[in-house]
Every structure is written in C-alpha cells, then in structure tokens.
Design a protein around this motif. Structure first.
Motif, PDB file in Angstrom:
ATOM      1  N   MET A   1       0.890  -1.195  -0.030  1.00  0.00           N
ATOM      2  CA  MET A   1      -0.032   0.095  -0.188  1.00  0.00           C
ATOM      3  C   MET A   1       0.769   1.130  -0.113  1.00  0.00           C
ATOM      4  SD  MET A   1      -2.986   1.075   2.944  1.00  0.00           S
ATOM      5  CE  MET A   1      -3.853  -0.456   2.395  1.00  0.00           C
ATOM      6  N   ASN A   2       0.510   1.926  -1.011  1.00  0.00           N
ATOM      7  CA  ASN A   2       1.532   3.430  -1.012  1.00  0.00           C
ATOM      8  C   ASN A   2       1.043   4.485   0.155  1.00  0.00           C
ATOM      9  OD1 ASN A   2      -0.523   5.315  -1.827  1.00  0.00           O
ATOM     10  ND2 ASN A   2      -0.060   4.596  -3.918  1.00  0.00           N
ATOM     11  N   ASN A   3       2.051   5.385   0.380  1.00  0.00           N
ATOM     12  CA  ASN A   3       1.883   6.136   1.524  1.00  0.00           C
ATOM     13  C   ASN A   3       0.374   7.008   1.137  1.00  0.00           C
ATOM     14  OD1 ASN A   3       4.238   5.472   2.707  1.00  0.00           O
ATOM     15  ND2 ASN A   3       5.130   7.164   1.825  1.00  0.00           N
ATOM     16  N   LEU A   4       0.049   7.272   0.061  1.00  0.00           N
ATOM     17  CA  LEU A   4      -1.063   8.358   0.043  1.00  0.00           C
ATOM     18  C   LEU A   4      -2.414   7.472   0.724  1.00  0.00           C
ATOM     19  CD1 LEU A   4      -0.316  10.003  -3.564  1.00  0.00           C
ATOM     20  CD2 LEU A   4      -0.734  10.981  -1.206  1.00  0.00           C
ATOM     21  N   GLN A   5      -2.408   5.977  -0.230  1.00  0.00           N
ATOM     22  CA  GLN A   5      -3.646   5.193   0.416  1.00  0.00           C
ATOM     23  C   GLN A   5      -3.502   4.797   1.996  1.00  0.00           C
ATOM     24  OE1 GLN A   5      -3.376   1.935  -2.210  1.00  0.00           O
ATOM     25  NE2 GLN A   5      -4.582   2.813  -3.633  1.00  0.00           N
ATOM     26  N   SER A   6      -2.366   4.780   2.521  1.00  0.00           N
ATOM     27  CA  SER A   6      -2.240   4.616   4.009  1.00  0.00           C
ATOM     28  C   SER A   6      -2.501   5.803   4.637  1.00  0.00           C
ATOM     29  CB  SER A   6      -0.773   3.804   4.241  1.00  0.00           C
ATOM     30  OG  SER A   6       0.096   4.952   4.003  1.00  0.00           O
ATOM     31  N   SER A   7      -2.497   6.997   3.904  1.00  0.00           N
ATOM     32  CA  SER A   7      -2.951   8.210   4.827  1.00  0.00           C
ATOM     33  C   SER A   7      -4.178   8.657   4.680  1.00  0.00           C
ATOM     34  CB  SER A   7      -1.859   9.346   4.239  1.00  0.00           C
ATOM     35  OG  SER A   7      -2.152   9.738   2.881  1.00  0.00           O
ATOM     36  N   GLY A   8      -4.997   7.684   3.829  1.00  0.00           N
ATOM     37  CA  GLY A   8      -6.470   8.237   3.474  1.00  0.00           C
ATOM     38  C   GLY A   8      -6.865   8.740   2.333  1.00  0.00           C
ATOM     39  N   GLN A   9      -5.688   9.414   1.621  1.00  0.00           N
ATOM     40  CA  GLN A   9      -5.822   9.981   0.359  1.00  0.00           C
ATOM     41  C   GLN A   9      -5.973   9.038  -0.940  1.00  0.00           C
ATOM     42  OE1 GLN A   9      -5.871  13.333   0.426  1.00  0.00           O
ATOM     43  NE2 GLN A   9      -5.625  13.076   2.562  1.00  0.00           N
ATOM     44  N   LEU A  10      -6.956   9.478  -1.739  1.00  0.00           N
ATOM     45  CA  LEU A  10      -7.165   8.783  -2.892  1.00  0.00           C
ATOM     46  C   LEU A  10      -6.803   9.193  -4.148  1.00  0.00           C
ATOM     47  CD1 LEU A  10     -11.035   7.976  -1.918  1.00  0.00           C
ATOM     48  CD2 LEU A  10      -9.168   6.332  -1.709  1.00  0.00           C
ATOM     49  N   THR A  11      -6.054   8.446  -4.818  1.00  0.00           N
ATOM     50  CA  THR A  11      -5.887   8.950  -6.208  1.00  0.00           C
ATOM     51  C   THR A  11      -6.987   9.024  -7.156  1.00  0.00           C
ATOM     52  OG1 THR A  11      -5.405   6.702  -7.177  1.00  0.00           O
ATOM     53  CG2 THR A  11      -3.731   7.796  -6.217  1.00  0.00           C
TER      54      THR A  11
END
Length: 154
Positions: free
Chosen positions: A1-11
């Motif tokens: 899981m990348n940092n964005l997904q782990s921080s809740g941010q969605l591409t």
C-alpha cells in the motif's frame, strides 16, 4: 500500500473505481466546482480526501435521477450546511419531480399518437408505396401529434 492510500488520500483512479465515475467525469466535476479541488502530488497527479468519495456518490445519485448540474450543486451545498433547512432539499426534489411528471405526460401523449399512426399504417397501407404511407402523411401535418391518423394509400 502506498503512502497516499495509507494516509487516506485517494488517487483519481482509486476514486473513479470506488464511485463508478470515469476519470474525466471526476476532473469535470472538480472543474465545475461540485467537488473540492484536488491536492497535488509533487508529480502533479491529483489526490483526494476520503470525503470526496461521499460527495461524488451524492453527485452520482443526483445525476442518475436526472438532476441538472445546478440542482446537483445545490444538493451538494445543502449536504454540508447545518444552518440550512431540509425544506430546501425537498423543494429541489419536488420541483424536479414535477418536471419529470410533466415530461412523462408529454411522452405518454406522444406514445398514444405514434401508436395510432403505426396501427393505421398496419391496418391500411403497409406494403404500399412509401410516399403514400399514412405515417408520412400524419407526420407532415402541422400539429401531427394531435392529428387523427390519415387514410392511407388513397
């Protein structure tokens, strides 16, 4: 899981997959102000907070029900405003319902008229020369949706 997904941010791609919108629709809804402007990665790629998924779900359902962009914008605005009354939401929905009912009545009238035209052709002239077809005659009358079916092929 990348940092964005782990921080809740969605591409934008993940958001598209979760909401059923395509990427270009999400960009459009951002452009017209229905969803907040995306944050950007250093690479320039859009990323969204998880709250945007809920807003897009509301937008999707509004659009599925045929609400205009402006009606949808009003609904989105109402969904986040505690100092506005639910009566505003009801009024938007009621106005849209009235419009749908009016369009439905128009479509039912058109269906009845066109059904009469088709039946008249079936009964009177199907198989005859096209220029003499009662449907073409009916559609050539100034107020064709109110006209009685013409006599065919005579």
């Amino acid at each position: 899981m990348n940092n964005l997904q782990s921080s809740g941010q969605l591409t934008i791609g993940a958001l598209a997959q979760r909401t059923g919108f395509n990427v270009s629709a999400i960009r459009y809804y951002e452009e017209v102000g229905l969803i907040p402007e995306a944050m950007r990665r250093p690479s320039g790629h859009r990323v969204y907070s998880p709250d945007v998924q809920e807003v897009l779900t509301l937008v999707k359902h509004c659009r599925d029900f045929g609400f205009s962009i402006e009606e949808t914008r009003a609904m989105v605005s109402l969904s986040t405003s505690n100092d506005r009354d639910c009566a505003e939401t009801r009024q938007i929905a009621q106005t849209h319902l009235n419009t749908i009912r009016s369009k439905l009545a128009e479509l039912q009238n058109l269906e009845r008229s066109l059904s009469k035209f088709v039946q008249a052709c079936t009964d009177q002239c199907v198989g005859g020369p096209a220029p003499k077809c009662s449907i073409l005659k009916d559609l050539s009358v100034a107020d064709s949706k109110l006209a009685a079916p013409a006599r065919c092929c005579g």
